[in-house]
Design a protein around this motif. Structure first.
Motif, PDB file in Angstrom:
ATOM      1  N   LEU A  78      -9.034 -20.967 -64.708  1.00 24.13           N
ATOM      2  CA  LEU A  78      -9.838 -20.419 -65.805  1.00 24.13           C
ATOM      3  C   LEU A  78     -11.288 -20.918 -65.737  1.00 24.13           C
ATOM      4  O   LEU A  78     -12.227 -20.150 -65.966  1.00 24.13           O
ATOM      5  CB  LEU A  78      -9.227 -20.799 -67.153  1.00 24.13           C
ATOM      6  N   GLU A  79     -11.463 -22.197 -65.401  1.00 26.07           N
ATOM      7  CA  GLU A  79     -12.824 -22.743 -65.288  1.00 26.07           C
ATOM      8  C   GLU A  79     -13.603 -22.034 -64.171  1.00 26.07           C
ATOM      9  O   GLU A  79     -14.777 -21.690 -64.344  1.00 26.07           O
ATOM     10  CB  GLU A  79     -12.768 -24.251 -65.022  1.00 26.07           C
ATOM     11  N   ARG A  80     -12.946 -21.829 -63.034  1.00 27.24           N
ATOM     12  CA  ARG A  80     -13.602 -21.126 -61.924  1.00 27.24           C
ATOM     13  C   ARG A  80     -13.989 -19.706 -62.327  1.00 27.24           C
ATOM     14  O   ARG A  80     -15.090 -19.233 -62.025  1.00 27.24           O
ATOM     15  CB  ARG A  80     -12.675 -21.068 -60.708  1.00 27.24           C
ATOM     16  N   LYS A  81     -13.075 -19.040 -63.009  1.00 29.49           N
ATOM     17  CA  LYS A  81     -13.332 -17.671 -63.448  1.00 29.49           C
ATOM     18  C   LYS A  81     -14.526 -17.632 -64.404  1.00 29.49           C
ATOM     19  O   LYS A  81     -15.413 -16.768 -64.280  1.00 29.49           O
ATOM     20  CB  LYS A  81     -12.079 -17.134 -64.150  1.00 29.49           C
ATOM     21  N   LYS A  82     -14.572 -18.572 -65.346  1.00 28.20           N
ATOM     22  CA  LYS A  82     -15.680 -18.624 -66.303  1.00 28.20           C
ATOM     23  C   LYS A  82     -17.001 -18.901 -65.587  1.00 28.20           C
ATOM     24  O   LYS A  82     -18.034 -18.297 -65.907  1.00 28.20           O
ATOM     25  CB  LYS A  82     -15.427 -19.703 -67.363  1.00 28.20           C
ATOM     26  N   ALA A  83     -16.982 -19.830 -64.617  1.00 27.37           N
ATOM     27  CA  ALA A  83     -18.198 -20.159 -63.871  1.00 27.37           C
ATOM     28  C   ALA A  83     -18.698 -18.937 -63.099  1.00 27.37           C
ATOM     29  O   ALA A  83     -19.917 -18.665 -63.073  1.00 27.37           O
ATOM     30  CB  ALA A  83     -17.927 -21.325 -62.918  1.00 27.37           C
ATOM     31  N   LEU A  84     -17.790 -18.192 -62.469  1.00 26.36           N
ATOM     32  CA  LEU A  84     -18.155 -16.993 -61.722  1.00 26.36           C
ATOM     33  C   LEU A  84     -18.757 -15.942 -62.661  1.00 26.36           C
ATOM     34  O   LEU A  84     -19.806 -15.354 -62.348  1.00 26.36           O
ATOM     35  CB  LEU A  84     -16.917 -16.414 -61.018  1.00 26.36           C
ATOM     36  N   GLU A  85     -18.123 -15.737 -63.812  1.00 29.30           N
ATOM     37  CA  GLU A  85     -18.657 -14.781 -64.780  1.00 29.30           C
ATOM     38  C   GLU A  85     -20.048 -15.198 -65.258  1.00 29.30           C
ATOM     39  O   GLU A  85     -20.948 -14.364 -65.405  1.00 29.30           O
ATOM     40  CB  GLU A  85     -17.710 -14.655 -65.981  1.00 29.30           C
ATOM     41  N   GLU A  86     -20.236 -16.483 -65.490  1.00 34.72           N
ATOM     42  CA  GLU A  86     -21.552 -16.990 -65.935  1.00 34.72           C
ATOM     43  C   GLU A  86     -22.609 -16.747 -64.863  1.00 34.72           C
ATOM     44  O   GLU A  86     -23.730 -16.321 -65.159  1.00 34.72           O
ATOM     45  CB  GLU A  86     -21.428 -18.487 -66.254  1.00 34.72           C
ATOM     46  N   ARG A  87     -22.252 -17.032 -63.597  1.00 34.25           N
ATOM     47  CA  ARG A  87     -23.210 -16.801 -62.492  1.00 34.25           C
ATOM     48  C   ARG A  87     -23.594 -15.318 -62.415  1.00 34.25           C
ATOM     49  O   ARG A  87     -24.764 -14.983 -62.272  1.00 34.25           O
ATOM     50  CB  ARG A  87     -22.599 -17.245 -61.158  1.00 34.25           C
ATOM     51  N   GLN A  88     -22.589 -14.444 -62.509  1.00 35.25           N
ATOM     52  CA  GLN A  88     -22.871 -13.009 -62.451  1.00 35.25           C
ATOM     53  C   GLN A  88     -23.758 -12.581 -63.619  1.00 35.25           C
ATOM     54  O   GLN A  88     -24.702 -11.801 -63.446  1.00 35.25           O
ATOM     55  CB  GLN A  88     -21.568 -12.212 -62.465  1.00 35.25           C
ATOM     56  N   GLU A 120       6.253 -33.263 -65.686  1.00 34.97           N
ATOM     57  CA  GLU A 120       5.202 -33.367 -64.667  1.00 34.97           C
ATOM     58  C   GLU A 120       4.917 -31.996 -64.046  1.00 34.97           C
ATOM     59  O   GLU A 120       3.752 -31.632 -63.826  1.00 34.97           O
ATOM     60  CB  GLU A 120       5.623 -34.347 -63.568  1.00 34.97           C
ATOM     61  N   LYS A 121       5.970 -31.248 -63.782  1.00 35.66           N
ATOM     62  CA  LYS A 121       5.811 -29.914 -63.201  1.00 35.66           C
ATOM     63  C   LYS A 121       5.027 -29.009 -64.151  1.00 35.66           C
ATOM     64  O   LYS A 121       4.114 -28.290 -63.728  1.00 35.66           O
ATOM     65  CB  LYS A 121       7.195 -29.325 -62.928  1.00 35.66           C
ATOM     66  N   GLU A 122       5.385 -29.052 -65.433  1.00 39.73           N
ATOM     67  CA  GLU A 122       4.685 -28.235 -66.425  1.00 39.73           C
ATOM     68  C   GLU A 122       3.215 -28.636 -66.526  1.00 39.73           C
ATOM     69  O   GLU A 122       2.331 -27.779 -66.639  1.00 39.73           O
ATOM     70  CB  GLU A 122       5.360 -28.366 -67.787  1.00 39.73           C
ATOM     71  N   GLU A 123       2.945 -29.950 -66.494  1.00 38.08           N
ATOM     72  CA  GLU A 123       1.564 -30.428 -66.559  1.00 38.08           C
ATOM     73  C   GLU A 123       0.769 -29.951 -65.342  1.00 38.08           C
ATOM     74  O   GLU A 123      -0.412 -29.589 -65.459  1.00 38.08           O
ATOM     75  CB  GLU A 123       1.534 -31.954 -66.663  1.00 38.08           C
ATOM     76  N   GLU A 124       1.403 -29.970 -64.158  1.00 36.43           N
ATOM     77  CA  GLU A 124       0.731 -29.518 -62.943  1.00 36.43           C
ATOM     78  C   GLU A 124       0.376 -28.036 -63.060  1.00 36.43           C
ATOM     79  O   GLU A 124      -0.734 -27.618 -62.722  1.00 36.43           O
ATOM     80  CB  GLU A 124       1.643 -29.757 -61.719  1.00 36.43           C
ATOM     81  N   ILE A 125       1.315 -27.245 -63.537  1.00 36.24           N
ATOM     82  CA  ILE A 125       1.059 -25.808 -63.719  1.00 36.24           C
ATOM     83  C   ILE A 125      -0.078 -25.603 -64.721  1.00 36.24           C
ATOM     84  O   ILE A 125      -0.965 -24.773 -64.503  1.00 36.24           O
ATOM     85  CB  ILE A 125       2.348 -25.090 -64.183  1.00 36.24           C
ATOM     86  N   LYS A 126      -0.055 -26.355 -65.789  1.00 32.01           N
ATOM     87  CA  LYS A 126      -1.093 -26.248 -66.820  1.00 32.01           C
ATOM     88  C   LYS A 126      -2.463 -26.618 -66.238  1.00 32.01           C
ATOM     89  O   LYS A 126      -3.465 -25.946 -66.503  1.00 32.01           O
ATOM     90  CB  LYS A 126      -0.742 -27.185 -67.980  1.00 32.01           C
ATOM     91  N   ARG A 127      -2.497 -27.694 -65.444  1.00 33.71           N
ATOM     92  CA  ARG A 127      -3.761 -28.131 -64.831  1.00 33.71           C
ATOM     93  C   ARG A 127      -4.298 -27.051 -63.887  1.00 33.71           C
ATOM     94  O   ARG A 127      -5.497 -26.734 -63.910  1.00 33.71           O
ATOM     95  CB  ARG A 127      -3.543 -29.444 -64.060  1.00 33.71           C
ATOM     96  N   ARG A 128      -3.414 -26.479 -63.079  1.00 34.75           N
ATOM     97  CA  ARG A 128      -3.837 -25.408 -62.160  1.00 34.75           C
ATOM     98  C   ARG A 128      -4.406 -24.221 -62.934  1.00 34.75           C
ATOM     99  O   ARG A 128      -5.413 -23.629 -62.547  1.00 34.75           O
ATOM    100  CB  ARG A 128      -2.665 -24.932 -61.320  1.00 34.75           C
ATOM    101  N   ARG A 129      -3.750 -23.872 -64.019  1.00 35.74           N
ATOM    102  CA  ARG A 129      -4.195 -22.765 -64.847  1.00 35.74           C
ATOM    103  C   ARG A 129      -5.596 -23.032 -65.397  1.00 35.74           C
ATOM    104  O   ARG A 129      -6.465 -22.152 -65.398  1.00 35.74           O
ATOM    105  CB  ARG A 129      -3.206 -22.580 -66.003  1.00 35.74           C
ATOM    106  N   GLU A 130      -5.812 -24.268 -65.870  1.00 29.37           N
ATOM    107  CA  GLU A 130      -7.115 -24.639 -66.421  1.00 29.37           C
ATOM    108  C   GLU A 130      -8.196 -24.568 -65.347  1.00 29.37           C
ATOM    109  O   GLU A 130      -9.308 -24.075 -65.602  1.00 29.37           O
ATOM    110  CB  GLU A 130      -7.058 -26.039 -67.024  1.00 29.37           C
ATOM    111  N   VAL A 131      -7.899 -25.060 -64.127  1.00 33.14           N
ATOM    112  CA  VAL A 131      -8.867 -25.010 -63.028  1.00 33.14           C
ATOM    113  C   VAL A 131      -9.231 -23.559 -62.710  1.00 33.14           C
ATOM    114  O   VAL A 131     -10.414 -23.215 -62.532  1.00 33.14           O
ATOM    115  CB  VAL A 131      -8.300 -25.731 -61.780  1.00 33.14           C
TER     116      VAL A 131
END
Length: 141
Positions: free
Chosen positions: A102-112, A89-100
């Motif tokens: 990365l998604e935010r970073k990609k969205a910001l890059e796309e907006r720029q 569960e801990k590993e899955e939580e870390i993985k989910r946070r990482r994905e979120v």
């Protein structure tokens, strides 16, 4: 007598039976067992082996009742399973946070990227309009 029989008779002389008389004290004399080659095995001189005494036995071996040992094993397995689930569960939580992230970073890059493209297109349009303005009849007259 043949040659082989002579060598056998010379190699293995007859030994008298063990005497239990007390010539050298009350120590019985044992006859040595002869082999076919006239040699005696050294194993007879070694002390007899006995079971190993283990002073530090594991708890599971010391327990007498099978049911108690099985209960203990089941508890240990349940604890291991719970620990594994928590770790997963801990590993899955870390993985989910990482994905979120990365998604935010990609969205910001796309907006720029879109803003830069928009600015570029705005500059191109303005340049095009300026060129167009230079060609009009009103300005040229």
């Amino acid at each position: 007598m043949s040659h082989a029989e002579e060598t056998l008779s010379l190699a293995a002389p007859e030994q008298p039976e063990a005497s239990t008389s007390s010539q050298a004290g009350d120590v019985p004399v044992l006859p040595l067992a002869q082999s076919s080659a006239g040699r005696v095995s050294g194993k007879a001189w070694k002390p007899p082996k006995s079971a190993t005494v283990r002073s530090h036995l594991p708890e599971g071996v010391k327990t007498k009742k099978w049911e108690e040992r099985m209960e203990k094993t089941k508890k240990e397995q349940a604890i291991k399973k719970l620990q594994q689930e928590l770790k997963q569960e801990k590993e899955e939580e870390i993985k989910r946070r990482r994905e979120v992230t990365l998604e935010r970073k990609k969205a910001l890059e796309e907006r720029q990227r879109l803003e830069e493209a928009k600015a570029k297109m705005g500059a191109r349009r303005a340049a095009r309009l300026r060129r167009k303005m230079g060609r009009t009849k009103k300005i040229n007259h």
